[in-house]
Write a protein that holds these residues in place. Structure first.
Motif, mmCIF file in Angstrom:
data_model
loop_
_atom_site.group_PDB
_atom_site.id
_atom_site.type_symbol
_atom_site.label_atom_id
_atom_site.label_comp_id
_atom_site.label_asym_id
_atom_site.label_seq_id
_atom_site.Cartn_x
_atom_site.Cartn_y
_atom_site.Cartn_z
ATOM 1 N N LYS A 143 39.713 -21.057 51.736
ATOM 2 C CA LYS A 143 38.908 -20.109 51.337
ATOM 3 C C LYS A 143 39.751 -18.901 50.948
ATOM 4 O O LYS A 143 39.307 -18.105 50.188
ATOM 5 C CB LYS A 143 38.039 -19.648 52.421
ATOM 6 N N THR A 144 41.053 -18.746 51.399
ATOM 7 C CA THR A 144 41.956 -17.619 50.645
ATOM 8 C C THR A 144 41.936 -17.806 49.349
ATOM 9 O O THR A 144 41.939 -16.798 48.651
ATOM 10 C CB THR A 144 43.297 -17.668 51.572
ATOM 11 N N LEU A 178 49.281 -13.711 48.388
ATOM 12 C CA LEU A 178 48.908 -13.827 47.082
ATOM 13 C C LEU A 178 49.754 -12.683 46.354
ATOM 14 O O LEU A 178 49.304 -12.289 45.028
ATOM 15 C CB LEU A 178 47.517 -13.661 46.930
ATOM 16 N N ARG A 179 50.559 -11.856 46.691
ATOM 17 C CA ARG A 179 51.067 -10.624 46.241
ATOM 18 C C ARG A 179 51.652 -11.015 44.984
ATOM 19 O O ARG A 179 51.621 -10.242 43.787
ATOM 20 C CB ARG A 179 52.025 -9.776 47.313
ATOM 21 N N LEU A 261 34.205 -8.374 48.118
ATOM 22 C CA LEU A 261 34.129 -9.743 48.320
ATOM 23 C C LEU A 261 34.445 -10.137 49.735
ATOM 24 O O LEU A 261 35.654 -9.459 50.170
ATOM 25 C CB LEU A 261 34.967 -10.455 47.291
ATOM 26 N N VAL A 262 33.660 -10.638 50.777
ATOM 27 C CA VAL A 262 33.891 -10.849 52.085
ATOM 28 C C VAL A 262 34.179 -11.941 52.489
ATOM 29 O O VAL A 262 33.619 -13.086 52.144
ATOM 30 C CB VAL A 262 32.587 -10.121 52.681
ATOM 31 N N ASP A 263 35.275 -12.158 53.334
ATOM 32 C CA ASP A 263 35.879 -13.585 53.876
ATOM 33 C C ASP A 263 35.260 -13.380 55.331
ATOM 34 O O ASP A 263 35.152 -12.389 55.965
ATOM 35 C CB ASP A 263 37.290 -13.344 53.966
ATOM 36 N N GLU A 264 34.815 -14.787 55.648
ATOM 37 C CA GLU A 264 34.068 -14.875 56.962
ATOM 38 C C GLU A 264 32.878 -13.875 56.848
ATOM 39 O O GLU A 264 32.731 -13.023 57.929
ATOM 40 C CB GLU A 264 35.101 -14.631 58.025
ATOM 41 N N ILE A 265 31.937 -13.804 55.751
ATOM 42 C CA ILE A 265 31.110 -13.060 55.587
ATOM 43 C C ILE A 265 29.939 -12.770 56.606
ATOM 44 O O ILE A 265 29.195 -11.894 57.097
ATOM 45 C CB ILE A 265 30.349 -13.243 53.955
ATOM 46 N N VAL A 426 32.477 -15.704 51.244
ATOM 47 C CA VAL A 426 32.343 -17.101 51.728
ATOM 48 C C VAL A 426 32.786 -17.211 53.113
ATOM 49 O O VAL A 426 33.063 -16.183 53.920
ATOM 50 C CB VAL A 426 33.926 -17.674 51.141
ATOM 51 N N THR A 427 32.365 -18.356 53.673
ATOM 52 C CA THR A 427 32.360 -18.676 55.292
ATOM 53 C C THR A 427 32.338 -20.091 55.390
ATOM 54 O O THR A 427 31.611 -20.618 54.379
ATOM 55 C CB THR A 427 31.254 -17.729 55.850
#
Length: 679
Positions: A143-144, A178-179, A261-265, A426-427
């Motif tokens: 997901k990342t 991701l930097r 944009l939300v991770d583990e939404i 995403v989740t």
């Protein structure tokens, strides 16, 4: 360098950030049909498979060309038809997918999978039509990187992208991962600093992509609204006078709510939504009513259950007899010492004594009460109970009783995240809440099929009469699995249970790692070791979110990770997240739930299930008892009640918007605000 701060080359034609923002409102795209994801994905995959190796310095030029292509199209909307704009956007999506793949390959030496590109498209392809989507990806599918693809696309209009995660650790981890990739593309990225200056926070928001915990974006929004409201209340001409005197102004932290944009939404927008974002301030020192709280605790101890008080939901209410007893025990305090009627102090003391449990609902750390997240077992750093409850618990635990916080501003998470122009995420577990995501946030859920067929084996639920028998059975199973050369993860609901399980394992002569509380680098190292042969790890449900257990090849060959669910959560999504730690990306793995008649979910929500378990065990017919369907039914009812409570909270918030109302435009420099009544 941030696209919005760059003023060189072909970007020099734009006089200001405001002009650029106004040119990228993308009005002609609004209400356009959804993009054909399959066609876009196929085109990108074809180009990716036939591409030649690109020099690293070429990636930044390709990004700038793509950015300018979209900007030119949207700036000249008078000459471009809707179909032409759709075609340009489709081509931009294809180019962005290929560019994302090349950038990840250049910095991480890996190829993005088709499922990651698909999820990225689901999350971001509706950007121009303002139709956000939720990609449901199985755990371990990456997901990342999928959010990186979506963020790259969402950054094209140049208005700033907020990547929200469940906590600060995950935000920092994902940004660090991701930097280099963002830097290679010439896209400025940042992570919101913790406990830092306003200047550092403001600089983080000026980046093209900003990572941070979901609540931090909301609190900074409230701080901006408070600052602007304060400025609006000043005398006419005061702003001009400050400028003439070269006095510093108080600019916003954020530059608008454009894209989230939300991770583990489901965790950020659903599980956390019962707790509004509340900005408060307090004066250090002991509370003026500290003695009142201590006396209320003594009074509460003298009252009798049912006769003097009863529980109503998550609160305590005195009966008529209880009120009489409480007021017979009242002392002669001055009115200045009381912040609320005396009987409310007693009810708070009862709630602290009988409803809130140490090591489950809260922990004591450095002489302070810290709240535990019931969904994950993590300890909140930034939350306290309001309305005197925090002080009642401090009295119960014989701690210094601090002054109550004064509410300055608040907003529900629902209303805050609906204020973004574009919201998506995403989740791994969105099916159970797809209706709420659609009705509250306007988000459609699309399931991304896993890259490899799952090899997970889910064993039948193990049922016992008592909790102690259950812990003993867990120890037996953990020992059997570990001795076979595999590894074991035992997930618990709370810190207290994790200690009980660990104690039982050690009593059986087994060693284990214990994880609960705050996630940090040390915890990540422990999780990394959890995939080694014979390893047994006991953790609260925090292990189910954002952590990756990598299997030793020996473990994979012998059957992989075995997950033991020590107690069912009230939300089936949390249970699925936990068992999702095993059998990831085609690896082998297995799981089993353990249940006792004394479990909290059963005893508090469905005592008849406990009675059925006792009868079945007495008759030696436990194998025929359909406990899985019974638990699923309980969890469904719990989910409906929680959804109704969140809906009521949102409706109340919309009726009384408090301090914050969304401005007519995110670019309006002086929105009209309504002050919150702190009383």
């Amino acid at each position: 360098m941030s696209l919005l701060r760059s003023n060189t080359g072909w970007r020099s034609q734009f006089a200001s950030i405001g002009q650029l923002a106004s040119m990228t409102q993308l009005g002609r795209f609004t209400s356009r049909p959804a993009m054909d994801i399959e066609t876009i994905l196929q085109s990108a995959c074809d180009r990716t498979s036939n591409r030649s190796a690109s020099a690293k310095h070429d990636l930044q030029n390709r990004w700038q060309t793509l950015w300018y292509q979209l900007l030119e199209a949207t700036a000249d909307q008078t000459r471009n038809s809707s179909s032409q704009l759709d075609a340009i956007w489709r081509e931009c999506l294809v180019d962005a997918l290929v560019l994302a793949s090349d950038a990840i390959r250049a910095t991480h030496n890996i190829e993005l999978f088709e499922v990651q590109l698909r999820a990225g498209l689901i999350v971001s392809s509706g950007l121009m039509s303002r139709r956000g989507g939720v990609a449901e990806m199985q755990t371990g599918e990456g997901k990342t990187f999928a959010l990186f693809v979506a963020s790259l696309i969402a950054a094209l209009p140049g208005r700033g992208v907020h990547v929200a995660t469940p906590n600060a650790y995950l935000a920092q981890r994902d940004h660090e991962q991701l930097r280099e990739t963002w830097s290679l593309l010439g896209v400025e990225s940042s992570c919101l600093p913790e406990d830092s200056s306003a200047d550092a926070t403001r600089a983080a928001y000026r980046a093209d992509v900003t990572y941070g915990p979901g609540h931090a974006f909301g609190f900074d929004y409230l701080r901006d609204q408070l600052a602007m409201d304060t400025a609006a209340r000043q005398r006419p001409g005061s702003t001009l006078l400050r400028r003439l005197n070269s006095e510093p102004s108080t600019p916003r932290l954020q530059r608008g709510l454009a894209v989230a944009l939300v991770d583990e939404i489901d965790h950020v927008l659903i599980d956390d939504a019962l707790s509004p974002l509340l900005l408060s301030g307090t004066v250090p020192g002991e509370a003026d009513d500290a003695a009142v709280h201590r006396h209320a605790l003594k009074t509460a101890a003298s009252l009798r259950g049912d006769e003097d008080f009863q529980a109503t939901g998550h609160q305590m209410e005195l009966t008529d007899a209880g009120l009489n007893h409480a007021y017979q025990a009242v002392e002669d305090w001055s009115d200045a010492s009381l912040r609320r009627p005396w009987h409310e102090y007693v009810e708070l003391a009862l709630q602290a004594t009988y409803l809130l449990r140490r090591e489950i609902d809260y922990v004591i750390d450095d002489d302070s009460v810290r709240i535990v997240d019931q969904s994950t077992g993590r300890i909140y750093e930034d939350r306290t109970w309001s309305g005197g409850l925090q002080q009642a618990i401090e009295a119960k635990e014989e701690l210094p009783i601090q002054r109550e916080s004064e509410s300055l501003a608040k907003i529900t998470r629902q209303r805050f995240y609906r204020s973004y122009d574009y919201l998506a995420g995403v989740t791994g577990t969105a099916c159970d809440c797809r209706e709420e995501l659609k009705s509250v946030y306007g988000l459609n859920v699309q399931t991304v099929q896993p890259r490899l067929t799952s090899k997970r084996i889910v064993h039948p639920t193990h049922v016992t009469l008592t909790a102690q028998e259950k812990f003993a059975a867990i120890a037996v199973e953990a020992q059997r699995i570990a001795e076979s050369g595999r590894c074991v993860l035992v997930g618990t609901l709370d810190i207290a249970t994790s200690h009980q399980v660990a104690e039982e394992l050690r009593r059986q002569g087994l060693s284990c790692e214990l994880l609960n509380g705050l996630q940090n680098a040390e915890e990540a190292e422990i999780i990394a070791r959890a995939g080694q042969p014979h390893a047994i790890t006991v953790a609260t449900n925090l292990a189910g979110r954002g952590t990756d257990i990598r299997l030793n090849p020996e473990v994979a060959a012998k059957g992989g990770l075995h997950v033991i669910v020590a107690e069912h959560h009230r939300s089936s999504r949390v249970d699925r997240q936990l068992i999702g730690r095993c059998a990831r990306c085609g690896d082998p793995g297995s799981s089993r739930h353990f249940l006792s008649a004394e479990d909290y979910l059963v005893s508090q929500s469905a005592p008849w299930v406990g009675r059925a378990i006792r009868r079945a065990i007495a008759a030696e017919q436990i194998e025929s008892l359909a406990v899985e369907s019974q638990i699923a039914s309980i969890q469904t009812r719990q989910a409906k009640r929680a959804a109704a409570a969140r809906r009521q909270l949102l409706e109340a918030d919309e009726r009384d918007c408090g301090l914050v109302r969304k401005a007519q435009s995110n670019h309006d420099p002086a929105p009209h605000l309504q002050a919150l009544d702190a009383g």
